[in-house]
Design a protein around this motif. Structure first.
Motif, PDB file in Angstrom:
ATOM      1  N   SER A  35       0.806  -1.219   0.000  1.00  0.00           N
ATOM      2  CA  SER A  35       0.000   0.000   0.000  1.00  0.00           C
ATOM      3  C   SER A  35       0.843   1.275   0.000  1.00  0.00           C
ATOM      4  O   SER A  35       0.298   2.375   0.091  1.00  0.00           O
ATOM      5  N   SER A  36       2.155   1.128  -0.102  1.00  0.00           N
ATOM      6  CA  SER A  36       3.045   2.305  -0.134  1.00  0.00           C
ATOM      7  C   SER A  36       4.373   1.904  -0.753  1.00  0.00           C
ATOM      8  O   SER A  36       4.689   0.713  -0.879  1.00  0.00           O
ATOM      9  N   GLY A  37       5.148   2.927  -1.106  1.00  0.00           N
ATOM     10  CA  GLY A  37       6.478   2.652  -1.631  1.00  0.00           C
ATOM     11  C   GLY A  37       7.362   1.964  -0.609  1.00  0.00           C
ATOM     12  O   GLY A  37       8.123   1.046  -0.935  1.00  0.00           O
ATOM     13  N   GLU A  38       7.259   2.404   0.641  1.00  0.00           N
ATOM     14  CA  GLU A  38       8.064   1.800   1.705  1.00  0.00           C
ATOM     15  C   GLU A  38       7.723   0.320   1.891  1.00  0.00           C
ATOM     16  O   GLU A  38       8.607  -0.517   2.063  1.00  0.00           O
ATOM     17  N   GLU A  39       6.431   0.011   1.833  1.00  0.00           N
ATOM     18  CA  GLU A  39       5.997  -1.380   1.986  1.00  0.00           C
ATOM     19  C   GLU A  39       6.478  -2.228   0.809  1.00  0.00           C
ATOM     20  O   GLU A  39       6.855  -3.397   0.975  1.00  0.00           O
ATOM     21  N   GLY A  60       3.576  10.443   0.484  1.00  0.00           N
ATOM     22  CA  GLY A  60       4.924  10.088   0.945  1.00  0.00           C
ATOM     23  C   GLY A  60       5.824   9.786  -0.232  1.00  0.00           C
ATOM     24  O   GLY A  60       6.052  10.622  -1.100  1.00  0.00           O
ATOM     25  N   MET A  61       6.328   8.571  -0.296  1.00  0.00           N
ATOM     26  CA  MET A  61       7.187   8.153  -1.398  1.00  0.00           C
ATOM     27  C   MET A  61       6.329   7.813  -2.617  1.00  0.00           C
ATOM     28  O   MET A  61       5.573   6.842  -2.601  1.00  0.00           O
ATOM     29  N   ASP A  62       6.428   8.619  -3.679  1.00  0.00           N
ATOM     30  CA  ASP A  62       5.601   8.355  -4.858  1.00  0.00           C
ATOM     31  C   ASP A  62       6.222   7.247  -5.716  1.00  0.00           C
ATOM     32  O   ASP A  62       7.277   6.677  -5.385  1.00  0.00           O
ATOM     33  N   GLY A  63       5.569   6.946  -6.835  1.00  0.00           N
ATOM     34  CA  GLY A  63       6.026   5.854  -7.682  1.00  0.00           C
ATOM     35  C   GLY A  63       7.400   6.086  -8.277  1.00  0.00           C
ATOM     36  O   GLY A  63       8.210   5.163  -8.381  1.00  0.00           O
ATOM     37  N   PHE A  64       7.679   7.321  -8.692  1.00  0.00           N
ATOM     38  CA  PHE A  64       8.983   7.619  -9.289  1.00  0.00           C
ATOM     39  C   PHE A  64      10.116   7.384  -8.287  1.00  0.00           C
ATOM     40  O   PHE A  64      11.152   6.794  -8.616  1.00  0.00           O
ATOM     41  N   GLU A  65       9.928   7.858  -7.066  1.00  0.00           N
ATOM     42  CA  GLU A  65      10.958   7.687  -6.036  1.00  0.00           C
ATOM     43  C   GLU A  65      11.116   6.217  -5.668  1.00  0.00           C
ATOM     44  O   GLU A  65      12.240   5.726  -5.474  1.00  0.00           O
TER      45      GLU A  65
END
Length: 229
Positions: A35-39, A60-65
């Motif tokens: 559910s997130s970039g970090e996950e 937070g952290m988007d797809g590009f990052e």
């Protein structure tokens, strides 16, 4: 029993993840949610994935990052990434997606059949690479066993194992050839075609290694498989 490939689905909206699961369930592979970039990055630390479907807009952290982090890691840099986005800011925005390492950039709403077809290509390529690694491992074991038994006076006849390896490799070669023809017929993504070509080169290297072990070849030991890429 053939092990299923894992597909990583990354989106901060549960309803989008549910929709992706409904679309891809027909592929009969293992679908993993994040559910997130970090996950997503956490999941990539322990599991191997055939392809990643990555939402661009996330808090937070988007797809590009997220993609940038994936491509910086040696373990994950070669995993294909398909960007999914609900916004379209023109060529510049699309270029940013490809620059981040994506193999495709799809705007929502998208055609479910097209998305499923694209993902299936990368799943097939992943499975062929897994089969190839298994054949390479068997070949290395044979080489190591022959080397250890070389001076023991009880060298086992390797013809049976070589024949089995050759038959298994032939099956992978046939499947890889069929997949390459399918990619040509469908005018598939350049990244998928390049991945298939890389797989065929690795298969050619492994075939040469097996041929070098056949009786009558002079017993030449082929170079390490890691150098045959």
């Amino acid at each position: 029993m053939v092990q299923k490939a894992k597909i990583l689905l990354v989106d901060d909206r549960p309803e989008n993840l549910l929709a992706l699961e409904a679309i891809l369930s027909a592929l009969d592979q293992t679908l993993v949610r994040a559910s997130s970039g970090e996950e997503a990055l956490k999941a990539l630390l322990t599991d191997d994935f055939a392809v990643i479907l990555l939402d661009v807009q996330m808090p937070g952290m988007d797809g590009f990052e997220t993609a940038a982090h994936i491509k910086r890691r040696e373990r994950t840099r070669d995993i294909p990434i398909i960007f999914l986005t609900a916004i379209n800011h023109g060529p510049h925005h699309t270029f940013r997606g490809y620059a981040a390492g994506a193999v495709d950039y799809i705007s929502k709403p998208f055609d479910p059949w097209v998305l499923r077809a694209k993902v299936s290509v990368f799943v097939e390529l992943y499975m062929k690479n897994c089969q190839l690694r298994e054949q390479a491992a068997l070949l290395r074991l044979q080489l190591e066993g022959s080397s250890r038994a070389g001076g023991a006076g009880d060298v086992k006849e390797p013809a049976g194992l070589l024949a089995e390896l050759s038959a298994r490799l032939a099956a992978v070669e046939e499947q890889a050839e069929a997949l390459s023809k399918q990619l040509d017929d469908d005018s598939a993504d350049a990244a998928a075609v390049a991945t298939a070509a890389h797989l065929e080169r690795k298969l050619t290297g492994l075939r040469r290694a097996l041929d070098a072990l056949e009786p009558g070849t002079g017993g030449n030991v082929p170079p390490p498989l890691s150098a045959q890429n």
